[in-house]
Design an enzyme around this catalytic site. Sequence first.
Site, PDB file in Angstrom:
ATOM      1  CG  ASP A  57      -0.313  -0.096   2.507  1.00 50.25           C
ATOM      2  OD1 ASP A  57       0.932  -0.160   2.559  1.00 50.25           O
ATOM      3  OD2 ASP A  57      -1.031  -0.076   3.534  1.00 50.25           O
ATOM      4  CB  SER A  58       4.576   1.747  -0.046  1.00 51.35           C
ATOM      5  OG  SER A  58       4.823   0.602  -0.829  1.00 51.35           O
ATOM      6  CD  GLU A 128       0.891  -1.844   7.984  1.00 47.36           C
ATOM      7  OE1 GLU A 128       0.557  -1.050   8.890  1.00 47.36           O
ATOM      8  OE2 GLU A 128       1.380  -1.471   6.902  1.00 47.36           O
ATOM      9  CD  GLU A 195       8.271  -0.406   7.558  1.00 45.87           C
ATOM     10  OE1 GLU A 195       7.292  -1.125   7.261  1.00 45.87           O
ATOM     11  OE2 GLU A 195       8.465   0.728   7.060  1.00 45.87           O
TER      12      GLU A 195
END
Length: 288
Positions: A57-58, A128, A195
């Site tokens: 979704d970046s 996430e 991350e």
Amino acid sequence: MSVHVAEQSGDKKQKMTVLDFKKFKEEGRKFTYVTAYDYTIASIVNESDTEVILVGDSLGMIMLGYDGTTAVTMEDMIHHIKPVVKGAPDTFIVGDLPFGSYHESIEQAIHNAVRLYKETGCDCVKLEGGVEMADTIRAIVKAGVPVMGHIGLTPQTAGSLGGFKVQGGTPERAAQLIEDAKTLEEAGVFSMVLECVPKGVAKALTAEVNVPVLGIGAGPYVDCQVLVLQDMLDMYSDFKPKFVKHFAHIRGAMVDGLNQFHEETLNGEFPSKEYCFNATVEGYEIDK
Ligand code: KIV
């Protein structure tokens, strides 16, 4: 000049399966994972030795120019995953579930995970969150969709984490992250992204789970390195995280190419004979 693994061995690139992730971990075999959001880039990645593609979704920032990822929709994701699946048939493709598509209820999460998997042909979904997502992950896996987890800095909820910051920076937070990782494994993920975490914490976490840890800004002691392709090839210029190394300078090369096209157009060098249809048509002859 780099040598491709496939070229070296004379073998065609083999697409990884969900089962290979665990096998790679057991064998201590490292691999790489990059983003792609369109057919052309996907086909370039497919030609390389890269094993995994993330349609992340970046794309909200990289392709749509948003400030973050929260505004990205299911329709945006489906629109971008489909051409990547087409362009990279020999590469394992991960489809990101966007913010809001799996948070309302377990039923909503199953519905959207199945939709993304079924409509696009991607090989798994990614979502996430840590322990709070365990029941959701369990339900999606039970519905037959492989799930990749994502812990540490979770961009969709970066606002609640105080921004895009390193995570696991105190002994308590590091222990919580390891707890998250173990819970995700127990819930059924076949791998997880980690991350923006200090490398010592990432090393300890990686040793605690039996599925591969895919690190982005998590140092060298993880099972796989992840980077956003437009960052690592120096294409996206709005922001450069500390963990990004530029492995090529594509933005500069593109600007140079565009400027050369502009200059040659203005001075008449382009298009020369080799770039023209040169058949003579009666009444339309050219002197030179
Ligand atoms: O969307 C994305 O690009 C990601 C990576 C940062 C792992 O989730």
